[in-house]
Design an enzyme around this catalytic site. Structure first.
Site, mmCIF file in Angstrom:
data_model
loop_
_atom_site.group_PDB
_atom_site.id
_atom_site.type_symbol
_atom_site.label_atom_id
_atom_site.label_comp_id
_atom_site.label_asym_id
_atom_site.label_seq_id
_atom_site.Cartn_x
_atom_site.Cartn_y
_atom_site.Cartn_z
ATOM 1 N N ASN A 224 -15.581 21.579 -36.546
ATOM 2 C CA ASN A 224 -15.862 20.411 -37.652
ATOM 3 C C ASN A 224 -14.783 19.467 -37.691
ATOM 4 O O ASN A 224 -13.855 19.468 -36.558
ATOM 5 C CB ASN A 224 -16.006 21.283 -39.006
ATOM 6 C CG ASN A 224 -14.520 22.149 -39.175
ATOM 7 O OD1 ASN A 224 -13.410 21.742 -38.928
ATOM 8 N ND2 ASN A 224 -14.694 23.455 -39.562
ATOM 9 N N LYS B 284 -27.460 12.261 -38.837
ATOM 10 C CA LYS B 284 -27.859 12.123 -37.354
ATOM 11 C C LYS B 284 -27.734 13.422 -36.786
ATOM 12 O O LYS B 284 -28.158 13.606 -35.485
ATOM 13 C CB LYS B 284 -26.572 11.297 -37.034
ATOM 14 C CG LYS B 284 -24.955 12.055 -37.168
ATOM 15 C CD LYS B 284 -23.903 11.248 -36.597
ATOM 16 C CE LYS B 284 -22.541 11.623 -36.743
ATOM 17 N NZ LYS B 284 -22.107 13.020 -36.273
ATOM 18 N N ASP B 285 -27.651 14.665 -37.371
ATOM 19 C CA ASP B 285 -27.885 15.936 -36.860
ATOM 20 C C ASP B 285 -29.339 16.422 -37.007
ATOM 21 O O ASP B 285 -29.440 17.586 -36.532
ATOM 22 C CB ASP B 285 -26.741 17.064 -37.694
ATOM 23 C CG ASP B 285 -25.374 16.756 -37.450
ATOM 24 O OD1 ASP B 285 -24.938 16.043 -36.289
ATOM 25 O OD2 ASP B 285 -24.503 17.005 -38.248
ATOM 26 N N ARG C 109 -23.179 10.215 -26.199
ATOM 27 C CA ARG C 109 -23.466 8.826 -26.425
ATOM 28 C C ARG C 109 -21.906 8.330 -26.469
ATOM 29 O O ARG C 109 -21.598 7.205 -25.755
ATOM 30 C CB ARG C 109 -23.940 8.449 -27.964
ATOM 31 C CG ARG C 109 -23.844 7.193 -28.527
ATOM 32 C CD ARG C 109 -24.566 7.301 -29.729
ATOM 33 N NE ARG C 109 -23.660 7.769 -30.734
ATOM 34 C CZ ARG C 109 -22.466 7.326 -31.309
ATOM 35 N NH1 ARG C 109 -22.057 6.303 -31.088
ATOM 36 N NH2 ARG C 109 -21.595 8.276 -32.053
ATOM 37 N N ARG C 110 -21.040 8.993 -27.236
ATOM 38 C CA ARG C 110 -19.409 8.353 -27.285
ATOM 39 C C ARG C 110 -19.024 8.338 -25.706
ATOM 40 O O ARG C 110 -18.390 7.200 -25.334
ATOM 41 C CB ARG C 110 -18.865 9.216 -28.213
ATOM 42 C CG ARG C 110 -19.270 8.756 -29.892
ATOM 43 C CD ARG C 110 -18.698 9.847 -30.842
ATOM 44 N NE ARG C 110 -19.060 9.455 -32.141
ATOM 45 C CZ ARG C 110 -18.792 10.131 -32.890
ATOM 46 N NH1 ARG C 110 -18.447 11.499 -32.761
ATOM 47 N NH2 ARG C 110 -19.261 10.007 -34.213
ATOM 48 N N ARG D 87 -11.224 19.537 -35.227
ATOM 49 C CA ARG D 87 -11.308 18.383 -34.069
ATOM 50 C C ARG D 87 -9.803 17.579 -34.254
ATOM 51 O O ARG D 87 -9.244 17.564 -33.205
ATOM 52 C CB ARG D 87 -12.262 17.508 -33.957
ATOM 53 C CG ARG D 87 -13.721 18.272 -33.234
ATOM 54 C CD ARG D 87 -14.689 17.186 -33.457
ATOM 55 N NE ARG D 87 -15.413 17.111 -34.460
ATOM 56 C CZ ARG D 87 -15.819 16.052 -34.793
ATOM 57 N NH1 ARG D 87 -16.086 14.996 -34.378
ATOM 58 N NH2 ARG D 87 -16.886 16.023 -36.394
ATOM 59 N N THR E 247 -14.322 13.730 -26.923
ATOM 60 C CA THR E 247 -15.334 13.835 -27.998
ATOM 61 C C THR E 247 -16.542 14.737 -27.515
ATOM 62 O O THR E 247 -16.810 15.146 -26.264
ATOM 63 C CB THR E 247 -16.012 12.295 -27.809
ATOM 64 O OG1 THR E 247 -17.190 12.458 -28.711
ATOM 65 C CG2 THR E 247 -16.354 11.972 -26.275
ATOM 66 N N ARG F 264 -15.082 20.169 -29.744
ATOM 67 C CA ARG F 264 -16.113 20.729 -30.675
ATOM 68 C C ARG F 264 -15.458 21.236 -31.727
ATOM 69 O O ARG F 264 -14.126 21.098 -31.936
ATOM 70 C CB ARG F 264 -16.913 21.683 -30.113
ATOM 71 C CG ARG F 264 -17.881 21.451 -28.756
ATOM 72 C CD ARG F 264 -19.113 20.669 -29.301
ATOM 73 N NE ARG F 264 -19.565 21.371 -30.422
ATOM 74 C CZ ARG F 264 -20.343 22.659 -30.322
ATOM 75 N NH1 ARG F 264 -20.458 23.293 -29.217
ATOM 76 N NH2 ARG F 264 -20.660 23.173 -31.393
ATOM 77 N N CYS G 141 -29.854 15.325 -28.881
ATOM 78 C CA CYS G 141 -28.624 15.433 -28.414
ATOM 79 C C CYS G 141 -28.445 15.378 -26.945
ATOM 80 O O CYS G 141 -27.172 15.485 -26.455
ATOM 81 C CB CYS G 141 -27.939 16.437 -29.138
ATOM 82 S SG CYS G 141 -28.441 17.863 -28.769
#
Length: 308
Positions: A147, A80-81, A127-128, A151, A123, A145, A236
């Site tokens: 890793n 997805k990245d 999208r979220r 988070r 988040t 933001r 993104c």
């Protein structure tokens, strides 16, 4: 097998888990491998939301450069990245069998969902954020933001009610809380839960070796979802969700485009035979554009330009 395959990866715990998985699978096939961890720009710049950085493939660009320079032979990414358009000379060689695709809410108690009180959810994903606000318009969404480990720590340190994560990521590094809420109403990111291996197109040894790890159904579904994303011109910078699933001899697809504030939603859902999935993502995206998506994408681009 004389060549040692150098596997490039980001140096976060989740990225290393993914790269180790690929390494183990290649070594089980008899190949010699070496892990090469590299810190990406996306991991270094933590004070701005992803969409404000305006860079396509912020988590993958560093590895692309290392591959083009000949420092690594293959790279492992959370799919997805990965930008839908790969750099010239770099090709996708394998999509591993996909994990669960759900988003989940890690929380400090769920009473806030049953009240009309304002709540704060964290988040870093447009999208979220858009889908959460579509479901809970009175809530406040803050940027998050870093890793996965960073988070989770920020959630503990702040007075937020919860934060949204990909279920697959937390499960892979054994950080999935038992009481996490599965957000089965949220349409995941295109290719969420999938890992992809890329290599130089002229490196026949590595493309053949890594190609043995490809899982056909996962390749089909992620291709459809990423086609949908590419046609909508998302990257993104727009709230776009897509999920394709193979059921026996058919594919079920669901895609959605949201306004940045979550108030508008344009969605599409289709069932097609497995034999007729060519350009399915593109066709579904074109339908969304015709149903008002084109106007909405222009509004999103204008809002993003204003942010920059």
């Amino acid at each position: 097998m004389s060549k040692v395959i150098r596997i490039g990866t980001r140096d976060s715990e989740l990225a290393l888990w993914q790269a180790n998985t690929v390494q183990q699978k290649l070594e089980a096939l008899g190949y010699d491998t070496l892990l090469v961890p590299i810190k990406s720009t996306g991991d270094q710049v933590l004070d701005k939301p992803l969409y404000e950085l305006g860079i396509t493939g912020i988590f993958t660009k560093t590895l692309d450069v290392a591959m083009i320079k000949g420092q690594i032979d293959i790279a492992v990414h959370s799919m997805k990245d990965v930008p839908t358009q790969l750099p010239k000379g770099i090709i996708q060689v394998a999509v591993l069998e996909r994990a669960i695709t759900h988003d989940i809410l890690v929380h400090k108690g769920l009473n806030f969902l049953n009240s009309n009180d304002n709540a704060t959810i964290a988040t870093g994903s447009l999208r979220r954020k858009a889908q959460w606000l579509h479901q809970y318009p009175n809530h406040h969404v803050v940027d998050l933001r870093g890793n996965v480990n960073t988070r989770l720590l920020k959630l503990i340190e702040n007075d937020w009610h919860g934060a949204i994560f990909a279920q697959a990521g937390l499960e892979r590094i054994k950080l999935m809380p038992k009481d996490a809420l599965v957000l089965d109403w949220m349409v995941p990111a295109p290719a969420q839960g999938a890992m992809v291996v890329v290599s130089n197109e002229d490196d026949l040894f590595c493309t053949e070796a890594a190609g043995k790890l490809n899982h056909k159904d996962s390749e089909i579904t992620t291709t459809i979802e990423r086609e949908f994303l590419r046609t909508l011109e998302g990257g993104c910078t727009a709230p776009i969700g897509a999920l394709a699933e193979v059921n026996d001899q058919s594919v079920h697809f669901k895609g959605a485009l949201f306004s940045l504030d979550g108030k508008q939603k344009i969605e599409i859902e289709k069932n097609v035979p497995l034999s007729k999935t060519a350009k399915l993502g593109q066709k579904c995206a074109q339908e969304v554009l015709q149903k008002g998506g084109e106007t909405l994408m222009k509004e999103i681009r204008n809002e993003n330009s204003a942010l920059h």
